[in-house]
Design a protein around this motif. Structure first.
Motif, mmCIF file in Angstrom:
data_model
loop_
_atom_site.group_PDB
_atom_site.id
_atom_site.type_symbol
_atom_site.label_atom_id
_atom_site.label_comp_id
_atom_site.label_asym_id
_atom_site.label_seq_id
_atom_site.Cartn_x
_atom_site.Cartn_y
_atom_site.Cartn_z
ATOM 1 N N ALA A 16 2.375 17.500 -6.075
ATOM 2 C CA ALA A 16 3.613 16.895 -5.583
ATOM 3 C C ALA A 16 4.358 16.124 -6.666
ATOM 4 N N GLY A 17 3.640 15.662 -7.688
ATOM 5 C CA GLY A 17 4.292 14.955 -8.784
ATOM 6 C C GLY A 17 4.498 13.477 -8.523
ATOM 7 N N ALA A 18 5.451 12.905 -9.247
ATOM 8 C CA ALA A 18 5.656 11.452 -9.259
ATOM 9 C C ALA A 18 6.167 10.894 -7.928
ATOM 10 N N ARG A 19 6.729 11.725 -7.095
ATOM 11 C CA ARG A 19 7.302 11.225 -5.841
ATOM 12 C C ARG A 19 6.258 10.985 -4.749
ATOM 13 N N ALA A 20 5.019 11.394 -4.983
ATOM 14 C CA ALA A 20 3.974 11.298 -3.959
ATOM 15 C C ALA A 20 3.014 10.142 -4.228
ATOM 16 N N THR A 21 2.376 9.675 -3.161
ATOM 17 C CA THR A 21 1.406 8.589 -3.245
ATOM 18 C C THR A 21 0.262 8.871 -2.277
ATOM 19 N N LEU A 22 -0.935 8.510 -2.697
ATOM 20 C CA LEU A 22 -2.082 8.507 -1.788
ATOM 21 C C LEU A 22 -2.413 7.060 -1.491
ATOM 22 N N VAL A 23 -2.825 6.794 -0.264
ATOM 23 C CA VAL A 23 -3.335 5.477 0.090
ATOM 24 C C VAL A 23 -4.743 5.702 0.619
ATOM 25 N N LEU A 24 -5.718 5.081 -0.020
ATOM 26 C CA LEU A 24 -7.100 5.188 0.417
ATOM 27 C C LEU A 24 -7.460 3.929 1.203
ATOM 28 N N PHE A 25 -8.069 4.122 2.365
ATOM 29 C CA PHE A 25 -8.463 3.025 3.236
ATOM 30 C C PHE A 25 -9.977 2.851 3.147
ATOM 31 N N THR A 26 -10.434 1.613 2.997
ATOM 32 C CA THR A 26 -11.864 1.342 2.858
ATOM 33 C C THR A 26 -12.429 0.713 4.131
ATOM 34 N N SER A 28 -13.781 -2.050 4.498
ATOM 35 C CA SER A 28 -13.451 -3.473 4.602
ATOM 36 C C SER A 28 -12.010 -3.717 5.038
ATOM 37 N N GLY A 29 -11.253 -2.637 5.276
ATOM 38 C CA GLY A 29 -9.891 -2.783 5.769
ATOM 39 C C GLY A 29 -8.827 -2.841 4.696
ATOM 40 N N HIS A 30 -9.186 -2.640 3.451
ATOM 41 C CA HIS A 30 -8.206 -2.673 2.363
ATOM 42 C C HIS A 30 -7.514 -1.317 2.221
ATOM 43 N N GLU A 31 -6.274 -1.377 1.775
ATOM 44 C CA GLU A 31 -5.498 -0.178 1.458
ATOM 45 C C GLU A 31 -5.277 -0.145 -0.043
ATOM 46 N N HIS A 32 -5.580 0.988 -0.662
ATOM 47 C CA HIS A 32 -5.434 1.137 -2.112
ATOM 48 C C HIS A 32 -4.473 2.285 -2.408
ATOM 49 N N PRO A 33 -3.219 1.983 -2.796
ATOM 50 C CA PRO A 33 -2.280 3.047 -3.154
ATOM 51 C C PRO A 33 -2.636 3.631 -4.523
ATOM 52 N N ALA A 34 -2.315 4.901 -4.710
ATOM 53 C CA ALA A 34 -2.623 5.550 -5.984
ATOM 54 C C ALA A 34 -1.605 6.640 -6.302
ATOM 55 N N HIS A 35 -1.271 6.737 -7.582
ATOM 56 C CA HIS A 35 -0.430 7.822 -8.070
ATOM 57 C C HIS A 35 -1.272 8.866 -8.798
ATOM 58 N N GLU A 36 -2.516 8.509 -9.084
ATOM 59 C CA GLU A 36 -3.457 9.434 -9.708
ATOM 60 C C GLU A 36 -4.849 9.112 -9.177
ATOM 61 N N VAL A 37 -5.606 10.155 -8.836
ATOM 62 C CA VAL A 37 -6.956 9.984 -8.300
ATOM 63 C C VAL A 37 -7.881 10.957 -9.006
ATOM 64 N N ARG A 38 -9.048 10.462 -9.406
ATOM 65 C CA ARG A 38 -10.083 11.349 -9.954
ATOM 66 C C ARG A 38 -11.435 10.854 -9.480
ATOM 67 N N THR A 39 -12.360 11.787 -9.333
ATOM 68 C CA THR A 39 -13.687 11.449 -8.844
ATOM 69 C C THR A 39 -14.732 11.740 -9.914
#
Length: 77
Positions: A16-26, A28-39
């Motif tokens: 999707a490129g620069a216009r997209a975002t992932l938000v990971l929910f943990t 503990s209830g935290h939200e972590h936005p990301a523009h790049e994800v690697r495992t």
């Protein structure tokens, strides 16, 4: 969360490129936005605004993919 699900969303984010975002929910209830994800093994590395956050894969309970260009949002559990 299963590594294959996280990687699937990471690929969508890259496509999707620069216009997209992932938000990971943990757990503990935290939200972590990301523009790049690697495992790597049991860890997930997130990059957002030049900062890197590391989260245990087992702590992630949901992912939201948001494509600002298309105006769509999708959630995975």
């Amino acid at each position: 969360m299963d590594a294959a699900i996280i990687e699937e969303y990471a690929q969508k984010l890259r496509a999707a490129g620069a216009r997209a975002t992932l938000v990971l929910f943990t757990r503990s209830g935290h939200e972590h936005p990301a523009h790049e994800v690697r495992t790597a093994r049991d860890l997930v590395y997130l990059t957002h605004d030049g900062a890197e956050t590391v989260i245990l894969r087992s702590e992630i309970v949901a992912i939201r993919f948001r494509d600002a260009g298309a105006g769509s949002s999708r959630v995975g559990f």
